[in-house]
Scaffold this motif. Structure first.
Motif, PDB file in Angstrom:
ATOM      1  N   VAL A 181       0.751  -1.123   0.009  1.00 15.28           N
ATOM      2  CA  VAL A 181       0.101   0.253   0.031  1.00 15.28           C
ATOM      3  C   VAL A 181       0.856   1.214   0.106  1.00 15.28           C
ATOM      4  N   LEU A 182       1.977   1.125   0.937  1.00 15.20           N
ATOM      5  CA  LEU A 182       2.694   2.369   0.888  1.00 15.20           C
ATOM      6  C   LEU A 182       3.570   2.660  -0.443  1.00 15.20           C
ATOM      7  N   ALA A 183       4.064   1.633  -0.874  1.00 15.08           N
ATOM      8  CA  ALA A 183       4.650   1.819  -2.333  1.00 15.08           C
ATOM      9  C   ALA A 183       3.588   2.206  -3.485  1.00 15.08           C
ATOM     10  N   GLY A 184       2.432   1.697  -3.269  1.00 15.07           N
ATOM     11  CA  GLY A 184       1.449   2.410  -4.261  1.00 15.07           C
ATOM     12  C   GLY A 184       1.215   3.760  -3.966  1.00 15.07           C
ATOM     13  N   LEU A 185       0.926   4.177  -2.730  1.00 13.51           N
ATOM     14  CA  LEU A 185       0.798   5.461  -2.548  1.00 13.51           C
ATOM     15  C   LEU A 185       1.839   6.542  -2.790  1.00 13.51           C
ATOM     16  N   ILE A 186       2.996   5.855  -2.849  1.00 16.02           N
ATOM     17  CA  ILE A 186       4.125   6.750  -3.128  1.00 16.02           C
ATOM     18  C   ILE A 186       4.383   6.912  -4.614  1.00 16.02           C
ATOM     19  N   ASN A 187       3.997   5.932  -5.445  1.00  9.84           N
ATOM     20  CA  ASN A 187       3.917   5.971  -6.869  1.00  9.84           C
ATOM     21  C   ASN A 187       3.003   6.967  -7.227  1.00  9.84           C
ATOM     22  N   LEU A 188       1.743   6.767  -6.492  1.00 12.21           N
ATOM     23  CA  LEU A 188       0.593   7.811  -7.043  1.00 12.21           C
ATOM     24  C   LEU A 188       0.942   9.055  -6.748  1.00 12.21           C
ATOM     25  N   VAL A 189       1.519   9.513  -5.653  1.00 12.11           N
ATOM     26  CA  VAL A 189       1.945  11.159  -5.385  1.00 12.11           C
ATOM     27  C   VAL A 189       3.144  11.372  -6.394  1.00 12.11           C
ATOM     28  N   LEU A 190       4.059  10.505  -6.835  1.00 15.22           N
ATOM     29  CA  LEU A 190       4.944  10.897  -7.672  1.00 15.22           C
ATOM     30  C   LEU A 190       4.346  11.235  -9.336  1.00 15.22           C
ATOM     31  N   ARG A 191       3.344  10.278  -9.519  1.00 19.86           N
ATOM     32  CA  ARG A 191       2.674  10.557 -10.833  1.00 19.86           C
ATOM     33  C   ARG A 191       1.807  11.801 -10.964  1.00 19.86           C
ATOM     34  N   VAL A 192       1.083  12.132  -9.597  1.00 20.97           N
ATOM     35  CA  VAL A 192       0.452  13.386  -9.643  1.00 20.97           C
ATOM     36  C   VAL A 192       1.447  14.732  -9.899  1.00 20.97           C
ATOM     37  N   ARG A 193       2.423  14.512  -9.082  1.00 17.31           N
ATOM     38  CA  ARG A 193       3.391  15.742  -9.313  1.00 17.31           C
ATOM     39  C   ARG A 193       3.893  15.741 -10.439  1.00 17.31           C
ATOM     40  N   GLU A 194       4.389  14.719 -11.236  1.00 19.54           N
ATOM     41  CA  GLU A 194       4.504  14.640 -12.544  1.00 19.54           C
ATOM     42  C   GLU A 194       3.667  15.517 -13.466  1.00 19.54           C
ATOM     43  N   HIS A 195       2.363  14.905 -13.342  1.00 24.27           N
ATOM     44  CA  HIS A 195       1.243  15.316 -14.194  1.00 24.27           C
ATOM     45  C   HIS A 195       1.159  16.782 -14.010  1.00 24.27           C
ATOM     46  N   ILE A 196       1.254  17.292 -12.683  1.00 23.81           N
ATOM     47  CA  ILE A 196       1.108  18.731 -12.346  1.00 23.81           C
ATOM     48  C   ILE A 196       2.171  19.600 -12.992  1.00 23.81           C
ATOM     49  N   ARG A 197       3.400  19.032 -12.924  1.00 24.54           N
ATOM     50  CA  ARG A 197       4.391  19.828 -13.583  1.00 24.54           C
ATOM     51  C   ARG A 197       4.243  19.994 -15.027  1.00 24.54           C
ATOM     52  N   ASP A 198       3.485  18.919 -15.726  1.00 17.47           N
ATOM     53  CA  ASP A 198       3.594  18.943 -17.019  1.00 17.47           C
ATOM     54  C   ASP A 198       2.473  19.923 -17.557  1.00 17.47           C
ATOM     55  N   GLN A 199       1.626  20.679 -16.624  1.00 22.11           N
ATOM     56  CA  GLN A 199       0.581  21.556 -17.066  1.00 22.11           C
ATOM     57  C   GLN A 199       1.195  23.042 -17.241  1.00 22.11           C
ATOM     58  N   SER A 200       0.403  23.688 -17.829  1.00 27.92           N
ATOM     59  CA  SER A 200       0.807  25.102 -18.073  1.00 27.92           C
ATOM     60  C   SER A 200       0.746  25.819 -16.706  1.00 27.92           C
ATOM     61  N   LYS A 201       1.563  26.614 -16.072  1.00 34.49           N
ATOM     62  CA  LYS A 201       1.318  27.247 -14.967  1.00 34.49           C
ATOM     63  C   LYS A 201       2.582  28.479 -14.725  1.00 34.49           C
ATOM     64  N   ILE A 202       1.838  29.568 -14.283  1.00 28.64           N
ATOM     65  CA  ILE A 202       2.626  30.611 -14.387  1.00 28.64           C
ATOM     66  C   ILE A 202       2.687  31.279 -12.599  1.00 28.64           C
ATOM     67  N   ALA A 203       3.499  32.077 -12.431  1.00 24.53           N
ATOM     68  CA  ALA A 203       3.406  32.902 -10.890  1.00 24.53           C
ATOM     69  C   ALA A 203       3.655  34.266 -11.546  1.00 24.53           C
ATOM     70  N   ALA A 204       2.928  35.192 -10.875  1.00 18.01           N
ATOM     71  CA  ALA A 204       3.022  36.394 -11.256  1.00 18.01           C
ATOM     72  C   ALA A 204       2.794  37.331  -9.804  1.00 18.01           C
ATOM     73  N   GLU A 205       3.659  38.680  -9.916  1.00 21.18           N
ATOM     74  CA  GLU A 205       3.735  39.364  -8.788  1.00 21.18           C
ATOM     75  C   GLU A 205       4.024  40.837  -9.440  1.00 21.18           C
ATOM     76  N   PRO A 206       3.512  41.727  -8.526  1.00 16.08           N
ATOM     77  CA  PRO A 206       3.562  43.179  -8.875  1.00 16.08           C
ATOM     78  C   PRO A 206       4.771  43.559  -8.638  1.00 16.08           C
ATOM     79  N   VAL A 207       5.463  44.874  -9.504  1.00 18.32           N
ATOM     80  CA  VAL A 207       6.659  45.522  -8.988  1.00 18.32           C
ATOM     81  C   VAL A 207       6.148  46.928  -8.935  1.00 18.32           C
ATOM     82  N   PHE A 208       6.349  47.662  -7.697  1.00 17.03           N
ATOM     83  CA  PHE A 208       6.270  49.052  -7.705  1.00 17.03           C
ATOM     84  C   PHE A 208       7.473  50.070  -7.740  1.00 17.03           C
ATOM     85  N   ASP A 209       7.758  50.284  -8.851  1.00 14.98           N
ATOM     86  CA  ASP A 209       8.966  51.020  -9.224  1.00 14.98           C
ATOM     87  C   ASP A 209       8.909  52.531  -9.287  1.00 14.98           C
TER      88      ASP A 209
END
Length: 263
Positions: A38-66
């Motif tokens: 069960v533990l091995a299956g959960l670890i594999n599932l977490v790794l696959r989910v993380r890999e799936h998330i990384r494969d998606q489009s994702k951005i980070a944005a923050e303002p700059v007040f100069d």
């Protein structure tokens, strides 16, 4: 009587058979191997989910007040820095601005209800020269905040970056008090001294989260040989020390001819 030789292999095999012949031992062993599976299956599932998330489009944005620093005041130069942190390329479309309704009586839920109905919401396109802006992983883009937004920036409560697929990402927008401080400026000190052929002028002010000392000076023709420079500081104490040194020391040395520029 002849001695029977001892066999390690036979002894080990008989011990193993006796261990598994006990149903309690067999159940314990099954529980252990099942838990490991069960533990091995959960670890594999977490790794696959993380890999799936990384494969998606994702951005980070923050303002700059100069600010652009001038001798008398600072001009706002606000922008939003957008970074692609996903593996897939994202095509930026627009920046959405969510404003505080003019009447303070609007509750939190009422305000979000109006935003959902696209009231008190406007946007600016992110397509300079009608060309789409694409960001691949690890790249960034600085999106200027238009002067019309800067004028009412203290009333903006939320900002989102939207791509051409309609997906949106929140900008790390500061709260009401913080944005008022980061986008405002105050003139704090002023000093001016002249002689027959020289003059010097100091202005100290805060713009955003920095403090500035600007100095203008001239010798000879007061209208053709004016020079200037500024000093910036992150804390008020350093600003006060610099302004005091210029006012009480360097200006007099300049007017007496001992120095020709300010440091």
């Amino acid at each position: 009587m002849a001695e029977v030789p001892y066999s390690i292999e036979a002894h080990w095999y008989s011990d193993l058979l006796s261990f598994f012949s006990d149903t309690s031992n067999l159940a314990a062993w099954g529980a252990i191997t099942g838990t490991i599976g069960v533990l091995a299956g959960l670890i594999n599932l977490v790794l696959r989910v993380r890999e799936h998330i990384r494969d998606q489009s994702k951005i980070a944005a923050e303002p700059v007040f100069d600010f652009t620093i001038n001798p008398e005041e600072a001009n706002p130069k606000f922008s939003i820095v957008v970074r692609a942190i996903g593996r897939r390329t994202v095509t930026l479309d627009k920046v959405e601005y969510y404003y505080q309704p003019s009447e303070e009586r609007f509750s939190f839920l009422r305000k979000h209800y109006m935003w959902k109905r696209r009231k008190w919401v406007s946007h600016d396109e992110i397509q300079p020269n009608n060309q789409p802006v694409q960001l691949s992983e690890g790249t960034s883009r600085t999106v200027p905040i238009s002067p019309s937004r800067v004028k009412n920036i203290r009333h903006i409560r939320r900002v989102r970056i939207v791509d051409q697929a309609g997906r949106g990402w929140r900008v790390k927008w500061p709260g009401r008090k913080e944005i008022t401080f980061l986008t405002s400026q105050d003139k704090i000190k002023h000093c001016e001294k002249t002689t027959d052929d020289k003059f010097c002028k100091l202005v100290g002010y805060r713009a955003g989260d920095k403090w500035y000392v600007t100095v203008q000076w001239s010798s000879g023709d007061l209208f053709r040989s004016i020079a200037s420079r500024y000093f910036s500081y992150r804390d008020r104490a350093s600003f006060e020390r610099k302004f005091g040194d210029l006012q009480e020391n360097q200006i007099d040395r300049f007017l007496s001819g001992e120095i020709t520029k300010f440091e």
